[in-house]
Design a protein around this motif. Structure first.
Motif, PDB file in Angstrom:
ATOM      1  N   ILE A 174       0.791  -0.950   0.114  1.00  0.00           N
ATOM      2  CA  ILE A 174      -0.322  -0.011  -0.500  1.00  0.00           C
ATOM      3  C   ILE A 174       1.014   1.247   0.136  1.00  0.00           C
ATOM      4  O   ILE A 174       0.513   1.723  -0.873  1.00  0.00           O
ATOM      5  N   SER A 175       1.721   1.079   0.757  1.00  0.00           N
ATOM      6  CA  SER A 175       3.524   2.217   0.779  1.00  0.00           C
ATOM      7  C   SER A 175       3.554   3.019  -0.633  1.00  0.00           C
ATOM      8  O   SER A 175       3.365   3.747  -0.941  1.00  0.00           O
ATOM      9  N   GLU A 176       3.464   2.069  -1.416  1.00  0.00           N
ATOM     10  CA  GLU A 176       3.684   2.316  -3.064  1.00  0.00           C
ATOM     11  C   GLU A 176       3.287   3.222  -4.048  1.00  0.00           C
ATOM     12  O   GLU A 176       3.065   4.030  -4.053  1.00  0.00           O
ATOM     13  N   LEU A 177       1.079   2.831  -3.066  1.00  0.00           N
ATOM     14  CA  LEU A 177       0.273   3.165  -3.977  1.00  0.00           C
ATOM     15  C   LEU A 177       0.245   4.879  -3.211  1.00  0.00           C
ATOM     16  O   LEU A 177      -0.018   5.872  -4.145  1.00  0.00           O
ATOM     17  N   MET A 178       0.620   4.771  -2.043  1.00  0.00           N
ATOM     18  CA  MET A 178       0.242   6.319  -1.631  1.00  0.00           C
ATOM     19  C   MET A 178       1.678   6.824  -1.013  1.00  0.00           C
ATOM     20  O   MET A 178       1.947   8.328  -1.072  1.00  0.00           O
ATOM     21  N   ASP A 179       2.950   6.867  -2.271  1.00  0.00           N
ATOM     22  CA  ASP A 179       4.023   7.326  -2.330  1.00  0.00           C
ATOM     23  C   ASP A 179       3.777   8.685  -2.700  1.00  0.00           C
ATOM     24  O   ASP A 179       3.759   8.646  -4.686  1.00  0.00           O
ATOM     25  N   PHE A 180       3.689   9.771  -3.055  1.00  0.00           N
ATOM     26  CA  PHE A 180       3.377  11.160  -3.461  1.00  0.00           C
ATOM     27  C   PHE A 180       3.914  12.700  -2.789  1.00  0.00           C
ATOM     28  O   PHE A 180       3.808  12.365  -1.608  1.00  0.00           O
ATOM     29  N   PRO A 181       3.839  13.587  -3.126  1.00  0.00           N
ATOM     30  CA  PRO A 181       4.453  13.868  -1.889  1.00  0.00           C
ATOM     31  C   PRO A 181       3.196  15.225  -1.819  1.00  0.00           C
ATOM     32  O   PRO A 181       2.155  14.877  -2.094  1.00  0.00           O
ATOM     33  N   THR A 182       3.091  15.933  -0.822  1.00  0.00           N
ATOM     34  CA  THR A 182       2.819  16.122   0.525  1.00  0.00           C
ATOM     35  C   THR A 182       1.974  17.317  -0.137  1.00  0.00           C
ATOM     36  O   THR A 182       2.600  18.269  -0.816  1.00  0.00           O
ATOM     37  N   PRO A 183       0.633  17.343  -0.080  1.00  0.00           N
ATOM     38  CA  PRO A 183       0.445  18.520  -1.338  1.00  0.00           C
ATOM     39  C   PRO A 183       0.593  20.112  -0.789  1.00  0.00           C
ATOM     40  O   PRO A 183       0.421  20.031   0.754  1.00  0.00           O
ATOM     41  N   GLN A 184       0.310  21.542  -1.234  1.00  0.00           N
ATOM     42  CA  GLN A 184       1.091  22.446  -1.068  1.00  0.00           C
ATOM     43  C   GLN A 184      -0.113  23.361  -0.277  1.00  0.00           C
ATOM     44  O   GLN A 184      -0.153  23.982   0.697  1.00  0.00           O
ATOM     45  N   HIS A 185      -0.938  22.548  -0.800  1.00  0.00           N
ATOM     46  CA  HIS A 185      -2.489  23.368   0.035  1.00  0.00           C
ATOM     47  C   HIS A 185      -3.441  22.512   0.745  1.00  0.00           C
ATOM     48  O   HIS A 185      -3.865  21.699  -0.379  1.00  0.00           O
ATOM     49  N   ASP A 186      -4.001  22.087   1.246  1.00  0.00           N
ATOM     50  CA  ASP A 186      -5.196  21.793   2.086  1.00  0.00           C
ATOM     51  C   ASP A 186      -6.606  21.690   1.369  1.00  0.00           C
ATOM     52  O   ASP A 186      -7.904  20.820   1.180  1.00  0.00           O
ATOM     53  N   ARG A 187      -6.484  23.080   0.955  1.00  0.00           N
ATOM     54  CA  ARG A 187      -7.995  23.030  -0.328  1.00  0.00           C
ATOM     55  C   ARG A 187      -7.701  23.787  -1.516  1.00  0.00           C
ATOM     56  O   ARG A 187      -6.334  24.599  -1.747  1.00  0.00           O
ATOM     57  N   ILE A 188      -8.521  23.822  -2.428  1.00  0.00           N
ATOM     58  CA  ILE A 188      -8.097  23.199  -4.318  1.00  0.00           C
ATOM     59  C   ILE A 188      -9.571  24.010  -4.601  1.00  0.00           C
ATOM     60  O   ILE A 188     -10.466  23.767  -4.448  1.00  0.00           O
ATOM     61  N   LYS A 189      -9.224  24.858  -5.845  1.00  0.00           N
ATOM     62  CA  LYS A 189     -10.630  25.258  -6.507  1.00  0.00           C
ATOM     63  C   LYS A 189     -10.196  25.004  -7.729  1.00  0.00           C
ATOM     64  O   LYS A 189      -9.341  24.986  -8.762  1.00  0.00           O
ATOM     65  N   VAL A 190     -11.428  23.769  -7.835  1.00  0.00           N
ATOM     66  CA  VAL A 190     -10.985  23.393  -9.400  1.00  0.00           C
ATOM     67  C   VAL A 190     -12.319  23.924 -10.267  1.00  0.00           C
ATOM     68  O   VAL A 190     -13.519  24.211  -9.874  1.00  0.00           O
ATOM     69  N   THR A 191     -11.678  24.406 -11.742  1.00  0.00           N
ATOM     70  CA  THR A 191     -12.772  24.656 -12.355  1.00  0.00           C
ATOM     71  C   THR A 191     -12.846  23.836 -13.429  1.00  0.00           C
ATOM     72  O   THR A 191     -11.864  23.469 -14.076  1.00  0.00           O
ATOM     73  N   VAL A 192     -14.530  23.565 -13.306  1.00  0.00           N
ATOM     74  CA  VAL A 192     -14.607  22.295 -14.337  1.00  0.00           C
ATOM     75  C   VAL A 192     -15.497  23.220 -15.596  1.00  0.00           C
ATOM     76  O   VAL A 192     -16.790  23.682 -15.659  1.00  0.00           O
ATOM     77  N   LYS A 193     -15.289  22.172 -16.880  1.00  0.00           N
ATOM     78  CA  LYS A 193     -16.503  22.799 -17.980  1.00  0.00           C
ATOM     79  C   LYS A 193     -16.959  22.106 -18.774  1.00  0.00           C
ATOM     80  O   LYS A 193     -16.581  21.031 -19.006  1.00  0.00           O
ATOM     81  N   GLN A 194     -18.358  22.326 -18.759  1.00  0.00           N
ATOM     82  CA  GLN A 194     -19.205  21.390 -19.039  1.00  0.00           C
ATOM     83  C   GLN A 194     -20.443  21.930 -19.712  1.00  0.00           C
ATOM     84  O   GLN A 194     -20.608  23.061 -20.460  1.00  0.00           O
ATOM     85  N   ILE A 195     -20.179  21.083 -20.758  1.00  0.00           N
ATOM     86  CA  ILE A 195     -21.006  20.629 -22.094  1.00  0.00           C
ATOM     87  C   ILE A 195     -22.715  19.993 -21.941  1.00  0.00           C
ATOM     88  O   ILE A 195     -22.171  18.794 -21.856  1.00  0.00           O
ATOM     89  N   TYR A 196     -23.604  20.468 -22.013  1.00  0.00           N
ATOM     90  CA  TYR A 196     -25.057  19.785 -21.476  1.00  0.00           C
ATOM     91  C   TYR A 196     -26.049  19.824 -22.909  1.00  0.00           C
ATOM     92  O   TYR A 196     -25.617  20.500 -24.098  1.00  0.00           O
ATOM     93  N   ASN A 197     -26.407  18.509 -22.736  1.00  0.00           N
ATOM     94  CA  ASN A 197     -27.476  18.771 -23.857  1.00  0.00           C
ATOM     95  C   ASN A 197     -28.279  19.578 -24.239  1.00  0.00           C
ATOM     96  O   ASN A 197     -28.485  20.863 -23.445  1.00  0.00           O
ATOM     97  N   GLU A 198     -28.902  19.404 -25.502  1.00  0.00           N
ATOM     98  CA  GLU A 198     -29.772  20.670 -25.829  1.00  0.00           C
ATOM     99  C   GLU A 198     -30.589  21.379 -25.070  1.00  0.00           C
ATOM    100  O   GLU A 198     -31.030  22.250 -24.937  1.00  0.00           O
ATOM    101  N   SER A 199     -31.103  20.341 -23.984  1.00  0.00           N
ATOM    102  CA  SER A 199     -32.671  20.452 -23.084  1.00  0.00           C
ATOM    103  C   SER A 199     -32.301  21.129 -21.805  1.00  0.00           C
ATOM    104  O   SER A 199     -32.549  21.236 -20.711  1.00  0.00           O
ATOM    105  N   GLY A 200     -30.772  20.708 -21.951  1.00  0.00           N
ATOM    106  CA  GLY A 200     -30.075  20.886 -20.847  1.00  0.00           C
ATOM    107  C   GLY A 200     -29.760  20.572 -19.410  1.00  0.00           C
ATOM    108  O   GLY A 200     -29.945  21.030 -18.319  1.00  0.00           O
ATOM    109  N   THR A 201     -29.713  19.213 -19.446  1.00  0.00           N
ATOM    110  CA  THR A 201     -30.335  17.980 -18.616  1.00  0.00           C
ATOM    111  C   THR A 201     -29.541  17.485 -18.240  1.00  0.00           C
ATOM    112  O   THR A 201     -29.550  16.764 -17.352  1.00  0.00           O
ATOM    113  N   LYS A 202     -28.716  16.688 -19.479  1.00  0.00           N
ATOM    114  CA  LYS A 202     -27.470  16.499 -18.611  1.00  0.00           C
ATOM    115  C   LYS A 202     -26.051  16.852 -19.428  1.00  0.00           C
ATOM    116  O   LYS A 202     -25.635  17.185 -20.459  1.00  0.00           O
TER     117      LYS A 202
END
Length: 78
Positions: A37-65
């Protein structure tokens, strides 16, 4: 991992509430070919406890999916 494909799809979908549990950690490590398991978790400590992720989404014509999603920005928050 011996879990249903639909479960993995739901975990990887940000619109679903399904998540991997602690019992899945060793299964994930094995699936990715790690010896422990330790190999799976071998990554650097994040610099920030919180992040803001901006996602662009394209919806179907009716705007429901969401038809397409793309992460367009990730920034650390203080």
């Amino acid at each position: 991992m011996c879990v249903a494909k639909s479960f993995v799809n739901n975990v990887e979908s940000y619109t679903q509430r399904h998540k991997y549990s602690t019992r899945h950690i060793s299964l994930l490590a094995k699936a990715f070919g790690f010896k422990n398991i330790s190999e799976l978790m071998d990554f650097p400590t994040p610099q920030h406890d919180r992040i803001k992720v901006t996602v662009k989404q394209i919806y179907n014509e009716s705007g429901t999916k969401v038809m397409e999603s793309e992460v367009v920005g990730i920034e650390g928050m203080e």
